[in-house]
Structures are given as structure tokens and as C-alpha cells.
Write a protein that holds these residues in place. Structure first.
Motif, PDB file in Angstrom:
ATOM      1  N   ARG A 156       0.813  -1.217   0.000  1.00  0.00           N
ATOM      2  CA  ARG A 156       0.000   0.000   0.000  1.00  0.00           C
ATOM      3  C   ARG A 156       0.842   1.260   0.000  1.00  0.00           C
ATOM      4  O   ARG A 156       0.462   2.261  -0.601  1.00  0.00           O
ATOM      5  CB  ARG A 156      -0.916  -0.003   1.232  1.00  0.00           C
ATOM      6  CG  ARG A 156      -1.841   1.197   1.304  1.00  0.00           C
ATOM      7  CD  ARG A 156      -2.660   1.170   2.577  1.00  0.00           C
ATOM      8  NE  ARG A 156      -3.490   2.366   2.712  1.00  0.00           N
ATOM      9  CZ  ARG A 156      -4.114   2.723   3.819  1.00  0.00           C
ATOM     10  NH1 ARG A 156      -4.020   1.959   4.896  1.00  0.00           N
ATOM     11  NH2 ARG A 156      -4.839   3.817   3.867  1.00  0.00           N
ATOM     12  N   TYR A 157       1.989   1.237   0.698  1.00  0.00           N
ATOM     13  CA  TYR A 157       2.818   2.433   0.850  1.00  0.00           C
ATOM     14  C   TYR A 157       4.132   2.293   0.100  1.00  0.00           C
ATOM     15  O   TYR A 157       4.757   1.223   0.105  1.00  0.00           O
ATOM     16  CB  TYR A 157       3.129   2.699   2.339  1.00  0.00           C
ATOM     17  CG  TYR A 157       1.913   2.961   3.200  1.00  0.00           C
ATOM     18  CD1 TYR A 157       1.047   4.006   2.920  1.00  0.00           C
ATOM     19  CD2 TYR A 157       1.646   2.159   4.312  1.00  0.00           C
ATOM     20  CE1 TYR A 157      -0.049   4.255   3.716  1.00  0.00           C
ATOM     21  CE2 TYR A 157       0.548   2.394   5.112  1.00  0.00           C
ATOM     22  CZ  TYR A 157      -0.305   3.443   4.812  1.00  0.00           C
ATOM     23  OH  TYR A 157      -1.392   3.675   5.603  1.00  0.00           O
ATOM     24  N   LEU A 158       4.562   3.370  -0.543  1.00  0.00           N
ATOM     25  CA  LEU A 158       5.874   3.467  -1.171  1.00  0.00           C
ATOM     26  C   LEU A 158       6.674   4.520  -0.426  1.00  0.00           C
ATOM     27  O   LEU A 158       6.275   5.689  -0.370  1.00  0.00           O
ATOM     28  CB  LEU A 158       5.746   3.851  -2.651  1.00  0.00           C
ATOM     29  CG  LEU A 158       5.004   2.855  -3.549  1.00  0.00           C
ATOM     30  CD1 LEU A 158       4.839   3.436  -4.949  1.00  0.00           C
ATOM     31  CD2 LEU A 158       5.738   1.526  -3.601  1.00  0.00           C
ATOM     32  N   TRP A 164       8.675   8.097   8.135  1.00  0.00           N
ATOM     33  CA  TRP A 164       8.608   8.066   6.690  1.00  0.00           C
ATOM     34  C   TRP A 164       7.417   8.871   6.175  1.00  0.00           C
ATOM     35  O   TRP A 164       6.304   8.777   6.717  1.00  0.00           O
ATOM     36  CB  TRP A 164       8.486   6.634   6.173  1.00  0.00           C
ATOM     37  CG  TRP A 164       9.773   5.886   6.138  1.00  0.00           C
ATOM     38  CD1 TRP A 164      10.180   4.896   6.990  1.00  0.00           C
ATOM     39  CD2 TRP A 164      10.830   6.052   5.189  1.00  0.00           C
ATOM     40  NE1 TRP A 164      11.418   4.447   6.657  1.00  0.00           N
ATOM     41  CE2 TRP A 164      11.853   5.136   5.542  1.00  0.00           C
ATOM     42  CE3 TRP A 164      11.031   6.888   4.093  1.00  0.00           C
ATOM     43  CZ2 TRP A 164      13.042   5.039   4.831  1.00  0.00           C
ATOM     44  CZ3 TRP A 164      12.211   6.772   3.378  1.00  0.00           C
ATOM     45  CH2 TRP A 164      13.208   5.870   3.747  1.00  0.00           C
ATOM     46  N   GLN A 165       7.665   9.652   5.159  1.00  0.00           N
ATOM     47  CA  GLN A 165       6.584  10.163   4.323  1.00  0.00           C
ATOM     48  C   GLN A 165       6.448   9.190   3.165  1.00  0.00           C
ATOM     49  O   GLN A 165       7.433   8.829   2.525  1.00  0.00           O
ATOM     50  CB  GLN A 165       6.904  11.557   3.793  1.00  0.00           C
ATOM     51  CG  GLN A 165       5.835  12.106   2.835  1.00  0.00           C
ATOM     52  CD  GLN A 165       6.114  13.535   2.450  1.00  0.00           C
ATOM     53  OE1 GLN A 165       5.984  14.424   3.265  1.00  0.00           O
ATOM     54  NE2 GLN A 165       6.512  13.740   1.202  1.00  0.00           N
ATOM     55  N   ALA A 166       5.244   8.716   2.916  1.00  0.00           N
ATOM     56  CA  ALA A 166       5.029   7.666   1.923  1.00  0.00           C
ATOM     57  C   ALA A 166       3.988   8.087   0.892  1.00  0.00           C
ATOM     58  O   ALA A 166       3.098   8.894   1.171  1.00  0.00           O
ATOM     59  CB  ALA A 166       4.586   6.388   2.619  1.00  0.00           C
ATOM     60  N   ARG A 167       4.137   7.488  -0.295  1.00  0.00           N
ATOM     61  CA  ARG A 167       3.132   7.660  -1.352  1.00  0.00           C
ATOM     62  C   ARG A 167       2.172   6.488  -1.294  1.00  0.00           C
ATOM     63  O   ARG A 167       2.585   5.335  -1.195  1.00  0.00           O
ATOM     64  CB  ARG A 167       3.797   7.722  -2.729  1.00  0.00           C
ATOM     65  CG  ARG A 167       4.612   8.968  -2.981  1.00  0.00           C
ATOM     66  CD  ARG A 167       4.882   9.162  -4.480  1.00  0.00           C
ATOM     67  NE  ARG A 167       5.516   7.997  -5.069  1.00  0.00           N
ATOM     68  CZ  ARG A 167       6.842   7.818  -5.131  1.00  0.00           C
ATOM     69  NH1 ARG A 167       7.659   8.728  -4.641  1.00  0.00           N
ATOM     70  NH2 ARG A 167       7.351   6.725  -5.697  1.00  0.00           N
ATOM     71  N   LYS A 168       0.904   6.791  -1.354  1.00  0.00           N
ATOM     72  CA  LYS A 168      -0.106   5.746  -1.377  1.00  0.00           C
ATOM     73  C   LYS A 168      -0.261   5.204  -2.795  1.00  0.00           C
ATOM     74  O   LYS A 168      -0.117   5.942  -3.767  1.00  0.00           O
ATOM     75  CB  LYS A 168      -1.461   6.281  -0.896  1.00  0.00           C
ATOM     76  CG  LYS A 168      -1.478   6.754   0.538  1.00  0.00           C
ATOM     77  CD  LYS A 168      -2.871   7.256   0.907  1.00  0.00           C
ATOM     78  CE  LYS A 168      -2.921   7.751   2.337  1.00  0.00           C
ATOM     79  NZ  LYS A 168      -4.255   8.259   2.692  1.00  0.00           N
ATOM     80  N   ARG A 169      -0.550   3.925  -2.899  1.00  0.00           N
ATOM     81  CA  ARG A 169      -0.773   3.327  -4.215  1.00  0.00           C
ATOM     82  C   ARG A 169      -1.941   3.995  -4.932  1.00  0.00           C
ATOM     83  O   ARG A 169      -1.915   4.184  -6.148  1.00  0.00           O
ATOM     84  CB  ARG A 169      -1.069   1.829  -4.055  1.00  0.00           C
ATOM     85  CG  ARG A 169       0.123   0.982  -3.635  1.00  0.00           C
ATOM     86  CD  ARG A 169       1.103   0.806  -4.759  1.00  0.00           C
ATOM     87  NE  ARG A 169       2.183  -0.124  -4.368  1.00  0.00           N
ATOM     88  CZ  ARG A 169       3.210  -0.395  -5.134  1.00  0.00           C
ATOM     89  NH1 ARG A 169       3.338   0.184  -6.321  1.00  0.00           N
ATOM     90  NH2 ARG A 169       4.139  -1.242  -4.703  1.00  0.00           N
ATOM     91  N   GLU A 170      -2.957   4.375  -4.150  1.00  0.00           N
ATOM     92  CA  GLU A 170      -4.136   4.994  -4.761  1.00  0.00           C
ATOM     93  C   GLU A 170      -3.941   6.472  -5.035  1.00  0.00           C
ATOM     94  O   GLU A 170      -4.828   7.140  -5.563  1.00  0.00           O
ATOM     95  CB  GLU A 170      -5.361   4.792  -3.865  1.00  0.00           C
ATOM     96  CG  GLU A 170      -5.252   5.394  -2.478  1.00  0.00           C
ATOM     97  CD  GLU A 170      -4.655   4.448  -1.449  1.00  0.00           C
ATOM     98  OE1 GLU A 170      -4.934   4.661  -0.248  1.00  0.00           O
ATOM     99  OE2 GLU A 170      -3.930   3.510  -1.849  1.00  0.00           O
ATOM    100  N   GLY A 171      -2.766   7.012  -4.643  1.00  0.00           N
ATOM    101  CA  GLY A 171      -2.468   8.415  -4.894  1.00  0.00           C
ATOM    102  C   GLY A 171      -2.419   9.232  -3.617  1.00  0.00           C
ATOM    103  O   GLY A 171      -3.119   8.949  -2.650  1.00  0.00           O
TER     104      GLY A 171
END
Length: 415
Positions: free
Chosen positions: A56-58, A79-86
Motif C-alpha cells: 500500500r505504501y511506497l 517516513w513520508q510515503a506515497r499511497k498506491r491509490e495516490g
């Protein structure tokens, strides 16, 4: 289960140490250990979360949060992460329940509220500084406290809108009480950056009975039963609606057998009693009524005595004619006499509200079927005057309202 640990060691001077020095050294050592454990625990929680939500998280980049905790100031990397859904998020913040840009832990916020509802903000920040051994600006503490108060106000706003604008059915206690006594009063605070030099704070007190604190004490003291408090810096209409909602949730206000509302005769109080939502029996506080007699006729004690005797002996119908006769005879200042007549005519339905109910009540309910509002005036002193009327204090409406909500909550917790 994952364990985190840290090592604690204490250096003792060869010249010996007194107890104060030992406490100081141990306190600083434990504070450092607490910071290390907290950071390690957060790191473990974040790694576990990122592993569980790998798809889910990048991971994007590390961000640090400067936050005050019970162990002092820490810099929490996460961590600051990018979500798969945006979009972006900080998974650890969500796991820990941290709001955006939250720079104080829940423990610090709770202590800040507990101190600020009892002491001026500067004194509260000094005490909190001693607890955590870290510098704390009173303006930071003010922001933390005000943010907590804003949450309560927003919840009250949402409930009021849902019930009175959208027609939702409010929560209601199912038990039916024989009598609910509602005492309401207001007091004024000096304003800061507001129109006018002061504004009104309103307080309501609901109760269903009272009992003796002690059967052997020389002076009788009573404890109010099922006591509910509500206060705010708001219009009389909003105050009435919100007090009703709180009474409905805790006491089942709308289906009580009898409801008695007591106040000092202010116009908004008499209007509240007559509102279709309350349908209350109205009682004007006799002490305020007799004080009005004294203020109007300070040089005519016999007239004041006669008016009081008419009131206490159940001949209230004679009071207004007696005052009118005094005006015709030129007794008293004409302007003050006119004010008294207006006051009496607006409140004459409340001269004997409590007395009219007593014949319908059980002995227990009769104990709170009173002609005075002394209980709410005492709570005005406890909840408002002792915190908001110190020397030189001035308030904004918003700041006083939020802090009052928190102070009442803290008083209820301590009761």
C-alpha cells in the motif's frame, strides 16, 4: 511481541551527593532513557506497519517531527510515503493518532489543559516546564489548550445543527425523574479585542435532588444529586438549546414529570422558561427580587419591609400596585421605580412557581423545589469567577468560551 530496551546508568560523585542532587541526576538520566525508549518504540511500530502494508505504501523520504513529550523535546523521524491509490501520508502519524503539525504529545496536552483551566497561561507554562524540565512558551501552551477547546465547541455545534436544523432525534436518558431543577445565571467578563468592554458568560445547573453530606456535622451541607453543568459564551437561544441537549442526554429532560427553572429575573431567563421546548415552571430568585426593592427604595425601609412581607406571605399580587402607588406619591427616583416596575411585570408569573409545585411533589423532590438560585451562583464562582476574573484579566469571546468548556469538563472529572 517485540521488545525495546535501553541501558540506564548513574554516576555518583566520590565526594558524596545529597538527596536533592541524587534526585536531579536520576531524573535527568530517566528522562534521557525515556526519550530513547520512545524513539525506539516508534521506529519498531513504523517498521511493523510498513511491512504489513508493503503493497500500500511506497517510501518517499524521512521527515522529522519536533514534539514535546513527558520525557522532554524529541525529534521523531518517520517516513513520508506515497499511497498506491495516490497522495502522500505519514503512516506512523496515523498509527499514533497524531494530527497534522501536532507538536505536543497527548500527555502534554492533558497536563496543559489541567493546568490552564486552573491557572493563568503563564503560570501554567512555568509549572509544566518544571514537570518536563524543558522550556515552554506560554503561547504554545495557549495554542494547545485552545485547540482542545475548539474540539468540544465543534462537537456541540454539530449536535445542535443535527437536532434543531436537520431534525435528528437527540440522545435521551430513558429514566423518568419526578422533578428536574434547572438554575441558570450569567456574569460578565472584561473583553479584549472585542466590540464593547465586556460580554456575558452563561451557566446552567441541572439537578434532581440533594442529600446531607453528614448527619453529625454542626453546619448542614448538601450534595447535589445527578448534577449536570453547562456553560458558554453564546447567545441566549444557543445556550438554551445546548443546555437542553445536555439535560436530555443525561437526565431525560423532556419527559420529566416536573421541570422548575430558577433565575435572577433577567429577560433571557424568563423567556427560556416559557419556551415550548422547556415548558418549565418559572421561579424568580427571591433574594434578587428583594435586592431590587432595596436598590429602588434605599431611603424607605418601611416600604421595602412591606413589599418583602407581601412576597413571603403569599400576597405577591399586592407588590406591583404598591410600587405603582409609590410612584404616584413621588417615592423614590422615578427612573429607578420605572425599572423596578418593568422587572416586576416581566417576572410576576415567577413569584410563586416553586410554591405551586410543592403540593404535587414527594418529600425528596420538595428539597430541591426552591425559591433561590444559590447553587448556580456558587457554580458561577467556581467555574467562572475563580479562573476568568483575576486582576487585569481580559478575554476574547472565543478564547473564554473554549477555556470554559474545558474548565467545566475538568471540574466534572474532579467531582
Amino acid at each position: 511481541m517485540t521488545h525495546v530496551e535501553t541501558k540506564v546508568s548513574l554516576s555518583i560523585s566520590q565526594n558524596g551527593m545529597n538527596l536533592k542532587e541524587l534526585e536531579q541526576e536520576i531524573g535527568e538520566t530517566l528522562q534521557q532513557a525515556g526519550q530513547q525508549l520512545l524513539l525506539q518504540a516508534c521506529q519498531v511500530l513504523e517498521e511493523q506497519l510498513m511491512e504489513q502494508e508493503k503493497g500500500r505504501y511506497l517510501r518517499d523520504k524521512r521527515r522529522q517531527l519536533h514534539m514535546l513529550t513527558r520525557f522532554g523535546w524529541i525529534r521523531l523521524p518517520r517516513w513520508q510515503a506515497r499511497k498506491r491509490e495516490g497522495g502522500y501520508c505519514r503512516p506512523l502519524d496515523e498509527l499514533l493518532g497524531l494530527a497534522p503539525r501536532q507538536h505536543a504529545s497527548p500527555w502534554i496536552i492533558e497536563r496543559s489543559v489541567a493546568l490552564a483551566t486552573r491557572l493563568p497561561y503563564r503560570q501554567a507554562s512555568l509549572l509544566l516546564r518544571d514537570f518536563v524540565a524543558e522550556p515552554i512558551d506560554h503561547r504554545s501552551l495557549y495554542r494547545w489548550v485552545q485547540k482542545e477547546g475548539a474540539v468540544i465547541v465543534e462537537e456541540e455545534d454539530d449536535l445542535q445543527e443535527a437536532v434543531f436544523q436537520h431534525g435528528e432525534v437527540p440522545a435521551r436518558d430513558p429514566a423518568q425523574r419526578e422533578l428536574i431543577l434547572a438554575e441558570v445565571d450569567g456574569t460578565f467578563l472584561r473583553s479584549q479585542r472585542e466590540e464593547g468592554d465586556r460580554f456575558e458568560v452563561r451557566l446552567g445547573l441541572l439537578t434532581t435532588g440533594k442529600e446531607l453530606e453528614s448527619l453529625t456535622a454542626r453546619n448542614r451541607r448538601y450534595r447535589l444529586q445527578e448534577r449536570i453543568r453547562y456553560g458558554g459564551v453564546e447567545t441566549a437561544a444557543d445556550f438554551g438549546e445546548r443546555l437542553f441537549l445536555k439535560g436530555e442526554a443525561h437526565l431525560g429532560l423532556s419527559h420529566a414529570q416536573h421541570l422548575l427553572l430558577v433565575g435572577d429575573g433577567a429577560e433571557w431567563i424568563e423567556a427560556l422558561a416559557g419556551h415550548h421546548r422547556w415548558r418549565a415552571t418559572y421561579q424568580i430568585d427571591w433574594w434578587h427580587l428583594t435586592q431590587a426593592f432595596r436598590r429602588t427604595f434605599p431611603e424607605h425601609p418601611r416600604l421595602v419591609h412591606r413589599l418583602k412581607r407581601n412576597l413571603y406571605d403569599g400576597r405577591g399580587h399586592r407588590i406591583i400596585p404598591s410600587v405603582r402607588l409609590a410612584r404616584l406619591n413621588g417615592v423614590g427616583d422615578p427612573e429607578q421605580v420605572d425599572k423596578l416596575l418593568t422587572y416586576l411585570e416581566a417576572n410576576q408569573e415567577g413569584f410563586y412557581g416553586a410554591r405551586s409545585l410543592r403540593s404535587q411533589l414527594s418529600p425528596k423532590a420538595k428539597m430541591v423545589c426552591v425559591e433561590g438560585s444559590g447553587a448556580v451562583e456558587k457554580h458561577i464562582d467556581l467555574a467562572v469567577c475563580r479562573r476568568f476574573k483575576g486582576q487585569g484579566m481580559r478575554w476574547t469571546r472565543q478564547g473564554a468560551n473554549r477555556l470554559l468548556k474545558l474548565r467545566i469538563r475538568e471540574l466534572d472529572r474532579a467531582a
